[in-house]
Design an enzyme around this catalytic site. Sequence first.
Site, mmCIF file in Angstrom:
data_model
loop_
_atom_site.group_PDB
_atom_site.id
_atom_site.type_symbol
_atom_site.label_atom_id
_atom_site.label_comp_id
_atom_site.label_asym_id
_atom_site.label_seq_id
_atom_site.Cartn_x
_atom_site.Cartn_y
_atom_site.Cartn_z
ATOM 1 N N HIS A 260 -5.296 6.162 -0.702
ATOM 2 C CA HIS A 260 -4.295 5.807 -1.711
ATOM 3 C C HIS A 260 -4.853 5.940 -3.114
ATOM 4 O O HIS A 260 -6.045 5.728 -3.371
ATOM 5 C CB HIS A 260 -3.675 4.431 -1.453
ATOM 6 C CG HIS A 260 -4.586 3.245 -1.518
ATOM 7 N ND1 HIS A 260 -4.920 2.630 -2.703
ATOM 8 C CD2 HIS A 260 -5.194 2.525 -0.533
ATOM 9 C CE1 HIS A 260 -5.696 1.586 -2.453
ATOM 10 N NE2 HIS A 260 -5.893 1.498 -1.145
ATOM 11 N N ASP B 11 -3.888 4.318 -6.011
ATOM 12 C CA ASP B 11 -3.930 3.165 -6.916
ATOM 13 C C ASP B 11 -5.090 2.239 -6.610
ATOM 14 O O ASP B 11 -5.646 2.231 -5.503
ATOM 15 C CB ASP B 11 -2.615 2.382 -6.853
ATOM 16 C CG ASP B 11 -2.315 1.837 -5.454
ATOM 17 O OD1 ASP B 11 -2.534 2.574 -4.465
ATOM 18 O OD2 ASP B 11 -1.854 0.688 -5.341
ATOM 19 N N ASP C 59 -11.802 1.105 -3.345
ATOM 20 C CA ASP C 59 -10.529 0.864 -2.676
ATOM 21 C C ASP C 59 -9.431 1.506 -3.531
ATOM 22 O O ASP C 59 -8.850 0.848 -4.383
ATOM 23 C CB ASP C 59 -10.306 -0.643 -2.533
ATOM 24 C CG ASP C 59 -8.980 -1.011 -1.891
ATOM 25 O OD1 ASP C 59 -8.330 -0.127 -1.321
ATOM 26 O OD2 ASP C 59 -8.600 -2.193 -1.989
ATOM 27 N N GLU D 181 -0.216 1.595 -2.892
ATOM 28 C CA GLU D 181 -0.520 0.842 -1.664
ATOM 29 C C GLU D 181 -0.684 -0.633 -1.961
ATOM 30 O O GLU D 181 -0.304 -1.490 -1.161
ATOM 31 C CB GLU D 181 -1.802 1.404 -1.030
ATOM 32 C CG GLU D 181 -2.111 0.889 0.365
ATOM 33 C CD GLU D 181 -2.984 -0.370 0.385
ATOM 34 O OE1 GLU D 181 -3.161 -0.956 1.468
ATOM 35 O OE2 GLU D 181 -3.485 -0.765 -0.695
ATOM 36 N N GLU D 182 -1.256 -0.938 -3.131
ATOM 37 C CA GLU D 182 -1.611 -2.315 -3.464
ATOM 38 C C GLU D 182 -0.402 -3.180 -3.840
ATOM 39 O O GLU D 182 -0.542 -4.385 -3.993
ATOM 40 C CB GLU D 182 -2.620 -2.332 -4.623
ATOM 41 C CG GLU D 182 -3.921 -1.592 -4.343
ATOM 42 C CD GLU D 182 -4.831 -2.315 -3.367
ATOM 43 O OE1 GLU D 182 -4.441 -3.407 -2.896
ATOM 44 O OE2 GLU D 182 -5.922 -1.798 -3.082
ATOM 45 N N ASP E 99 -9.436 3.008 4.577
ATOM 46 C CA ASP E 99 -9.077 1.926 3.646
ATOM 47 C C ASP E 99 -9.652 0.610 4.141
ATOM 48 O O ASP E 99 -8.939 -0.382 4.264
ATOM 49 C CB ASP E 99 -7.551 1.852 3.516
ATOM 50 C CG ASP E 99 -7.104 1.007 2.326
ATOM 51 O OD1 ASP E 99 -7.965 0.621 1.504
ATOM 52 O OD2 ASP E 99 -5.909 0.720 2.222
ATOM 53 N N HIS F 239 -11.266 -5.562 -4.601
ATOM 54 C CA HIS F 239 -10.485 -6.356 -5.560
ATOM 55 C C HIS F 239 -11.347 -7.299 -6.388
ATOM 56 O O HIS F 239 -10.858 -8.293 -6.922
ATOM 57 C CB HIS F 239 -9.375 -7.166 -4.854
ATOM 58 C CG HIS F 239 -8.393 -6.336 -4.108
ATOM 59 N ND1 HIS F 239 -7.189 -6.850 -3.633
ATOM 60 C CD2 HIS F 239 -8.393 -5.032 -3.749
ATOM 61 C CE1 HIS F 239 -6.521 -5.892 -3.019
ATOM 62 N NE2 HIS F 239 -7.235 -4.787 -3.072
#
Length: 416
Positions: free
Chosen positions: A80, A82, A141, A175-176, A199, A382
């Site tokens: 992904h 983002d 990520d 995705e987030e 992921d 994150h």
Amino acid sequence: MDIVSRFIRYTQFNTTCNRKNAAQGQIPSSDGQWELARHLENELIELGLEDVNVNDKCIVTATLPANTNQDIPTVAFFGHLDTSAERDTDTNAQILPYNGGDLCLNPELGIYLKQSEFPELENYLGDDIIVTDGTSLLGADDKAAIAAIMNVLAHLKANPEIPHGTIKVGFLPDEEVGLRGAKAFDVEAFGADFAYTLDCCAIGDMVYENWNAGDVKVVFHGQSAHPMSAKGKLKNSLLMAHKFIAMLPGGEAPQYTEGREGYYWVKELHGSSAETVLTIDIRDFTEEGYEQRKVFMKAMEASCNALWGEGSVTLTVSDRYSNVENSLKGENRYPIDIAKAAYAQCGITPNVIPMRGGYDGSILSQNGLPCPNLFTGAHNFHSIYEYLPVKSLKAASDVVLAVVEQTRRHFDKSAS
């Protein structure tokens, strides 16, 4: 371009998702995702892939045609675009040798990746580790996934003697913020038979089990009244909501559960004495458990209406995504078998873990594209302490290449 340089180049695109824009329906939710998508489009064209496309939802797709006459199903790999919204600052990635103890990310600000807080650092003693300067996310990520996939495509184009079936790739936005790119993805038009997302987690980790997930919206209908004459008339919807929450199973909340234990998660509460809206996430790994939780929610609605009067509570349940394992049973289990064989080929012991969350493969799988989840090698997603050991990144790419090889072997063996 080597895989480390490739990854660091991708981190220079600020693709932080924007929750506000996402809530308003904008996809992608941030302009940086368009910039990375266009960059990848150019790279894929330069590599000589076919059917390279970036659609109006910022979904990047491309095809590497088969170079063998063997009848091999089409495999796809996804990452992904983002990065999470916890930080929206530019990434300043750096490569530091890890020789034990704490790793200084930013001497001026006194920011350290502390071994006492992240004891798994001991597994990477003597390795080079990619980190930030402690002021942003790293973006592994999921840019580590993109780097690993693109590295394999480049390798296969540079070594055409390696036989392989048709390979497709997809890089998805947002995705987030609710797996929105996967939800907008046209599985049927894509034409793959099975797929893998990258992921997840540390080297060796593998996921083919996650939540059955649902969203619950509860509306409490009260009756407002002036306090001068409220006795016997005021029906306070806020208090009704609090009583409803108190009736939920006390130990079945995220902060009290782990592993495969499901939960009810009170997410948001807003309103007035006249009307209050409560949102709850329900999660369970088994289909039976998930259905029981939905039944329990509806029973709560009926009980409260019996207590406070018909129409006092309106409750709706909507399914968000299902457990990937539901799509990988019986004859559809072969993507798991291929992945495990690929890990073994690379000398990696699979560490199969349940994911207490969703990923793009959750949506892709329930839409007909079976999709386990492979590791990128990164830690602390994150977080400003996100880090990516170089050897783990290279191992992620090695596994993708091995999946291509094991796919060919699996179906050659099946045919014989």
